[in-house]
Design a protein around this motif. Structure first.
Motif, short mmCIF file in Angstrom:
data_model
loop_
_atom_site.label_atom_id
_atom_site.label_comp_id
_atom_site.label_asym_id
_atom_site.label_seq_id
_atom_site.Cartn_x
_atom_site.Cartn_y
_atom_site.Cartn_z
N GLU A 139 0.81 -1.21 0.00
CA GLU A 139 0.00 0.00 0.00
C GLU A 139 0.85 1.27 0.00
OE1 GLU A 139 -3.54 1.89 2.82
OE2 GLU A 139 -3.22 -0.28 2.77
N THR A 140 2.05 1.20 0.56
CA THR A 140 2.86 2.41 0.71
C THR A 140 4.12 2.42 -0.14
OG1 THR A 140 4.10 1.51 2.59
CG2 THR A 140 2.05 2.69 3.09
N GLU A 141 4.42 1.36 -0.89
CA GLU A 141 5.72 1.29 -1.56
C GLU A 141 5.88 2.35 -2.64
OE1 GLU A 141 6.59 -2.17 -3.94
OE2 GLU A 141 4.47 -2.64 -4.18
N TRP A 143 4.70 5.46 -2.32
CA TRP A 143 4.66 6.80 -1.74
C TRP A 143 5.93 7.56 -2.11
CZ3 TRP A 143 2.71 6.80 4.06
CH2 TRP A 143 1.36 6.40 4.08
N GLU A 145 7.11 9.93 -0.45
CA GLU A 145 7.80 10.20 0.83
C GLU A 145 8.41 8.89 1.33
OE1 GLU A 145 3.91 12.63 0.69
OE2 GLU A 145 4.51 10.55 0.38
N GLN A 146 9.63 8.59 0.86
CA GLN A 146 10.24 7.30 1.17
C GLN A 146 10.41 7.07 2.67
OE1 GLN A 146 13.65 6.09 -1.09
NE2 GLN A 146 13.05 7.28 -2.88
N ARG A 149 7.25 5.52 4.34
CA ARG A 149 6.69 4.23 3.92
C ARG A 149 6.68 3.23 5.08
NH1 ARG A 149 10.01 3.68 -1.80
NH2 ARG A 149 9.01 5.46 -2.84
N ALA A 347 3.03 4.97 9.49
CA ALA A 347 3.35 5.46 8.15
C ALA A 347 2.61 6.78 7.88
CB ALA A 347 3.00 4.42 7.10
N HIS A 348 1.33 6.80 8.19
CA HIS A 348 0.56 8.04 8.00
C HIS A 348 1.06 9.14 8.92
CE1 HIS A 348 -2.38 6.49 5.15
NE2 HIS A 348 -2.46 5.38 5.88
N ARG A 351 4.33 10.60 7.51
CA ARG A 351 4.09 11.42 6.31
C ARG A 351 3.50 12.77 6.69
NH1 ARG A 351 0.69 9.41 1.06
NH2 ARG A 351 -0.96 9.13 2.62
N ARG A 355 5.56 16.56 6.53
CA ARG A 355 5.03 17.64 5.72
C ARG A 355 4.96 18.94 6.52
NH1 ARG A 355 -0.05 14.44 2.78
NH2 ARG A 355 1.21 13.35 1.19
#
Length: 466
Positions: A139-141, A143, A145-146, A149, A347-348, A351, A355
């Motif tokens: 689901e995050t690979e 993204w 924003e490494q 992940r 992960a969220h 991110r 930001r």
């Protein structure tokens, strides 16, 4: 108005393309209790002459945010407090640059084959956990924003070994893919062992299952963990280094030092109130980089607001305690228990956090990338420690099951003889080599020597089931 405090925070952010440092300014009100609509702070330092508009005051502590230019050198600075054209107060102080923190987050589950349930049920749980891990990786690979992940540290190899025995080759290749991209790391040891129960041969054999995965799947195995156990034998340093394991991250339960028995001199060896690092040198002179985790004190923020509230105090505590580095690793779990499921929320969180903030920077990672970066930055300055950290309660507790412990200890020696005779029989008499039987026998000793035999049910038939 008066300046009552100037408190740097750990927060840095880019504002209009320029890195700025968030500083909290404490104020007293005018005698009338009224504050002008616009309050300004004049800032003078070498190469700097700026007027900053202060933000709205916090009703809780009467502080305002000011965004100072980033200064990387100590300097004398002058601050003037203005309302309109009128100066109300001034202050001169020596400014010390604040650390620009990297906070590495290692998401894992503490592996107990027992404690939380019967081992057979725990194994089935991890099948579901690893399915989730692969899904979160997928689901995050992509993204951009490494650093945010989803990443997962498999604390011990037994969960991965069992999982792949229950899944298809296609699933094994998916797991290998995410190991190679750095989203999953498999560690070297089979389990969190009561190492005093292990013979010399078993210390080496504990690496076999993970290294089998390394060969079969083409993945990297470069770090080891040993958690929730107050003690680890000296020979392990040589065994790990001899197999090419560079990093060892034991999670010694801090509570044990205060309530039961001190395992080392915290003044001369490693502190316990914060993470710490050293080179651990084995009897043969080989060494591994040891990173001491705060096991049982994992950080578990549920959202951005909680993280912003808690992390500054955590970092200030490190600085107050004399922590000398600008990067730190914290372990995270998916819930408040051992054998906890994985979660996507970190992960969220990373991110969303990154930001908003340039520093502290949140980096979802695993042991090896963090410790490689740590070694490049600080490895040459680390002290070297030698010696044993003898186990305490777990070796003694093994005497509570004396019959089974005796069988286990005898099996260690019998297996070495059986393997030797089987090899000779295969070489000289053409006898089939019983590899599967020997592997099964070794795994049985591994599982008995785990640190969690039967503790979910401490007596009766349920303990026998464990």
């Amino acid at each position: 108005m008066r300046l009552t405090s100037i408190e740097p925070t750990p927060f840095f952010a880019y504002r209009e393309g320029e890195l700025r440092h968030r500083v909290q300014i404490g104020l007293t009100d005018l005698a009338t209790g009224e504050r002008p609509d616009e309050t300004q702070l004049r800032l003078r330092a070498p190469g700097i002459d700026e007027t900053l508009t202060l933000g709205a005051p916090s009703p809780e502590n009467n502080t305002c945010d000011a965004w100072f230019p980033d200064q990387r050198q100590p300097a004398e600075i002058w601050l003037g407090l203005y309302a309109g054209q009128a100066q109300h107060d001034e202050r001169t102080l020596t400014w010390q640059p604040q650390r620009q923190w990297e906070v590495h987050l290692v998401h894992y589950a503490h592996h107990d084959l027992g404690y939380t349930d019967l081992p057979s049920r725990v194994l089935r749980e991890y099948e579901g956990f690893m399915d989730q891990v692969l899904e979160y990786c997928r689901e995050t690979e992509a993204w951009p924003e490494q650093e945010a992940r989803f990443r997962y540290q498999c604390e011990q190899a037994w969960s991965v070994v069992h999982y792949l025995e229950q899944r298809s080759p296609e699933v094994a290749q998916r797991l290998a893919h995410y190991c190679r991209t750095g989203q999953i790391e498999v560690t070297a040891l089979y389990g969190n062992q009561t190492l005093e129960l292990c013979g010399h041969e078993e210390l080496v054999r504990l690496l076999y299952p993970a290294f089998h995965l390394k060969r079969e799947l083409g993945i990297e195995v470069t770090s080891a963990e040993h958690n929730d156990i107050p003690g680890f034998t000296w020979g392990l340093a040589s065994v790990l280094a001899g197999a090419g394991i560079r990093y060892f991250s034991p999670g010694v339960p801090r509570w044990y030092f205060g309530r039961v028995h001190p395992l080392w001199d915290t003044e001369r060896a490693l502190p316990l109130e914060m993470p710490a690092a050293c080179w651990w040198e084995g009897p043969d002179g080989a060494r591994v980089l040891l990173w001491s985790d705060l096991h049982g004190q994992e950080w578990q923020p549920y959202n951005l607001e909680q993280a912003q509230h808690e992390l500054p105090d955590m970092l200030r505590q490190l600085e107050t305690s004399g922590y000398p580095y600008d990067m730190v690793s914290y372990t995270l779990r998916g819930g408040h228990r051992d054998n906890a499921p994985p979660t996507l929320r970190y992960a969220h969180l990373a991110r969303e956090w990154n930001r908003r903030w340039a520093y502290p920077r949140l980096i979802n990672t695993t042991n090896t990338p963090f410790l490689r970066a740590f070694e490049r930055r600080y490895g040459q300055a680390l002290k070297t420690l030698r010696g044993d950290v003898p186990g305490t309660d777990y070796p003694v507790a093994a005497t509570c099951t004396p019959k089974e412990t005796a069988v286990d200890r005898g099996t260690h020696e019998t297996l070495m003889g059986a393997e030797t005779l089987a090899a000779l029989a295969a070489l000289h008499a053409g006898s089939p080599y019983p590899r599967a039987t020997l592997d099964e026998a070794y795994r049985a000793t591994f599982q008995y020597d785990l640190h969690c035999w039967g503790l979910s049910h401490v007596g009766g038939p349920a303990q026998d089931a464990h």
